[in-house]
Design a protein around this motif. Sequence first.
Motif, PDB file in Angstrom:
ATOM      1  N   ALA A  95      67.984  24.608  32.693  1.00 61.45           N
ATOM      2  CA  ALA A  95      66.737  24.212  32.689  1.00 61.45           C
ATOM      3  C   ALA A  95      66.602  23.321  31.507  1.00 61.45           C
ATOM      4  N   ASP A  96      67.079  23.748  30.173  1.00 57.64           N
ATOM      5  CA  ASP A  96      67.037  22.825  29.213  1.00 57.64           C
ATOM      6  C   ASP A  96      67.528  21.568  29.264  1.00 57.64           C
ATOM      7  N   ARG A  97      68.988  21.480  29.818  1.00 59.95           N
ATOM      8  CA  ARG A  97      69.653  20.309  30.171  1.00 59.95           C
ATOM      9  C   ARG A  97      68.919  19.447  31.131  1.00 59.95           C
ATOM     10  N   ILE A  98      68.095  19.747  32.173  1.00 57.56           N
ATOM     11  CA  ILE A  98      67.415  18.958  33.079  1.00 57.56           C
ATOM     12  C   ILE A  98      66.151  18.554  32.175  1.00 57.56           C
ATOM     13  N   ARG A  99      65.303  19.473  31.562  1.00 56.17           N
ATOM     14  CA  ARG A  99      64.309  18.659  30.911  1.00 56.17           C
ATOM     15  C   ARG A  99      64.755  17.821  29.568  1.00 56.17           C
ATOM     16  N   ASP A 100      65.796  17.997  29.010  1.00 58.56           N
ATOM     17  CA  ASP A 100      66.415  17.102  27.937  1.00 58.56           C
ATOM     18  C   ASP A 100      66.649  15.513  28.626  1.00 58.56           C
ATOM     19  N   HIS A 101      66.948  15.731  29.849  1.00 51.38           N
ATOM     20  CA  HIS A 101      66.862  14.346  30.557  1.00 51.38           C
ATOM     21  C   HIS A 101      65.834  13.925  31.316  1.00 51.38           C
ATOM     22  N   GLY A 102      64.492  14.366  31.057  1.00 54.26           N
ATOM     23  CA  GLY A 102      63.320  13.853  31.614  1.00 54.26           C
ATOM     24  C   GLY A 102      63.034  14.465  33.061  1.00 54.26           C
ATOM     25  N   GLY A 103      63.818  15.594  33.323  1.00 54.21           N
ATOM     26  CA  GLY A 103      63.578  16.012  34.591  1.00 54.21           C
ATOM     27  C   GLY A 103      62.731  17.507  34.617  1.00 54.21           C
ATOM     28  N   GLU A 104      62.987  17.965  35.881  1.00 50.81           N
ATOM     29  CA  GLU A 104      62.115  19.129  36.167  1.00 50.81           C
ATOM     30  C   GLU A 104      62.987  20.091  36.741  1.00 50.81           C
ATOM     31  N   ALA A 105      62.979  21.490  36.297  1.00 47.92           N
ATOM     32  CA  ALA A 105      63.826  22.594  36.946  1.00 47.92           C
ATOM     33  C   ALA A 105      63.098  23.006  37.957  1.00 47.92           C
ATOM     34  N   SER A 106      63.176  22.447  39.302  1.00 40.75           N
ATOM     35  CA  SER A 106      62.342  22.668  40.522  1.00 40.75           C
ATOM     36  C   SER A 106      62.186  24.011  40.959  1.00 40.75           C
ATOM     37  N   TRP A 107      63.526  24.844  40.400  1.00 40.21           N
ATOM     38  CA  TRP A 107      63.439  26.171  41.045  1.00 40.21           C
ATOM     39  C   TRP A 107      62.554  27.360  40.528  1.00 40.21           C
ATOM     40  N   LEU A 108      61.968  26.816  39.393  1.00 37.09           N
ATOM     41  CA  LEU A 108      60.966  27.529  38.423  1.00 37.09           C
ATOM     42  C   LEU A 108      59.607  27.251  38.927  1.00 37.09           C
ATOM     43  N   ALA A 109      59.438  26.572  40.127  1.00 33.41           N
ATOM     44  CA  ALA A 109      58.058  26.443  40.692  1.00 33.41           C
ATOM     45  C   ALA A 109      57.791  27.667  41.560  1.00 33.41           C
ATOM     46  N   GLY A 110      58.440  28.531  41.666  1.00 34.63           N
ATOM     47  CA  GLY A 110      57.956  29.877  42.599  1.00 34.63           C
ATOM     48  C   GLY A 110      58.213  29.619  43.921  1.00 34.63           C
ATOM     49  N   ASP A 111      57.379  30.169  44.848  1.00 34.39           N
ATOM     50  CA  ASP A 111      57.622  30.144  46.273  1.00 34.39           C
ATOM     51  C   ASP A 111      56.752  29.110  46.802  1.00 34.39           C
ATOM     52  N   THR A 112      56.912  27.926  46.220  1.00 31.90           N
ATOM     53  CA  THR A 112      56.416  26.705  46.908  1.00 31.90           C
ATOM     54  C   THR A 112      57.184  25.494  46.552  1.00 31.90           C
ATOM     55  N   TRP A 113      57.228  24.424  47.264  1.00 29.41           N
ATOM     56  CA  TRP A 113      58.120  23.286  47.201  1.00 29.41           C
ATOM     57  C   TRP A 113      57.191  22.443  46.101  1.00 29.41           C
ATOM     58  N   THR A 114      57.976  21.739  45.158  1.00 31.73           N
ATOM     59  CA  THR A 114      57.288  20.768  44.406  1.00 31.73           C
ATOM     60  C   THR A 114      56.910  19.597  45.105  1.00 31.73           C
ATOM     61  N   ALA A 115      56.159  18.697  44.660  1.00 33.66           N
ATOM     62  CA  ALA A 115      55.821  17.425  45.310  1.00 33.66           C
ATOM     63  C   ALA A 115      56.970  16.509  45.628  1.00 33.66           C
ATOM     64  N   HIS A 116      57.972  16.699  44.366  1.00 34.61           N
ATOM     65  CA  HIS A 116      58.955  15.837  44.594  1.00 34.61           C
ATOM     66  C   HIS A 116      60.083  16.339  45.641  1.00 34.61           C
ATOM     67  N   GLU A 117      60.155  17.694  45.670  1.00 28.23           N
ATOM     68  CA  GLU A 117      60.982  18.332  46.433  1.00 28.23           C
ATOM     69  C   GLU A 117      60.663  17.970  48.079  1.00 28.23           C
ATOM     70  N   ARG A 118      59.370  18.004  48.037  1.00 27.39           N
ATOM     71  CA  ARG A 118      58.787  17.758  49.448  1.00 27.39           C
ATOM     72  C   ARG A 118      59.195  16.230  50.019  1.00 27.39           C
ATOM     73  N   ARG A 119      58.850  15.448  48.954  1.00 29.48           N
ATOM     74  CA  ARG A 119      58.957  14.007  49.116  1.00 29.48           C
ATOM     75  C   ARG A 119      60.629  13.583  49.690  1.00 29.48           C
ATOM     76  N   TRP A 120      61.275  14.458  48.757  1.00 30.99           N
ATOM     77  CA  TRP A 120      62.817  14.457  48.743  1.00 30.99           C
ATOM     78  C   TRP A 120      63.373  14.815  50.401  1.00 30.99           C
ATOM     79  N   GLU A 121      62.620  15.955  50.727  1.00 29.53           N
ATOM     80  CA  GLU A 121      62.909  16.542  51.968  1.00 29.53           C
ATOM     81  C   GLU A 121      62.673  15.713  53.177  1.00 29.53           C
TER      82      GLU A 121
END
Length: 126
Positions: A84-110
């Motif tokens: 999670a730290d590596r992802i955030r350090d590169h300006g990203g988002e640890a999507s799995w931490l969103a809980g039992d829901t899709w993030t907006a970016h995951e939904r678009r990617w899907e």
Amino acid sequence: MQPTADGIRLHLESNASLDSLLSALLPGRVRVGTGDDEIHGLNGCRITARSERGIELRRLGQPTSIRLTGPSRRAFQKAEAALADRIRDHGGEASWLAGDTWTAHERRWEDQCQPLPYESTWRDAA
């Protein structure tokens, strides 16, 4: 690796491969060289259960799971936090931490990038 009634169990003999395995499975939104964002890892994958010697992963909306066992709870937590730290350090988002829901970016990617042309072949093989 051991098949179970609702998925598979993968027993890890050591912590050595834990970091690379979690980075391949847990989804994160990352920036790529073109300035766009991509999902790395298994889109929609979430940690659904934890035990003293493992975690259970499940993709949102899917009935099957993978249980990773072997290392201690602390080793799993340490590897997850480092990822999670590596992802955030590169300006990203640890999507799995969103809980039992899709993030907006995951939904678009899907919606935009899935299904992959070979996904139906994999599903048939499974």
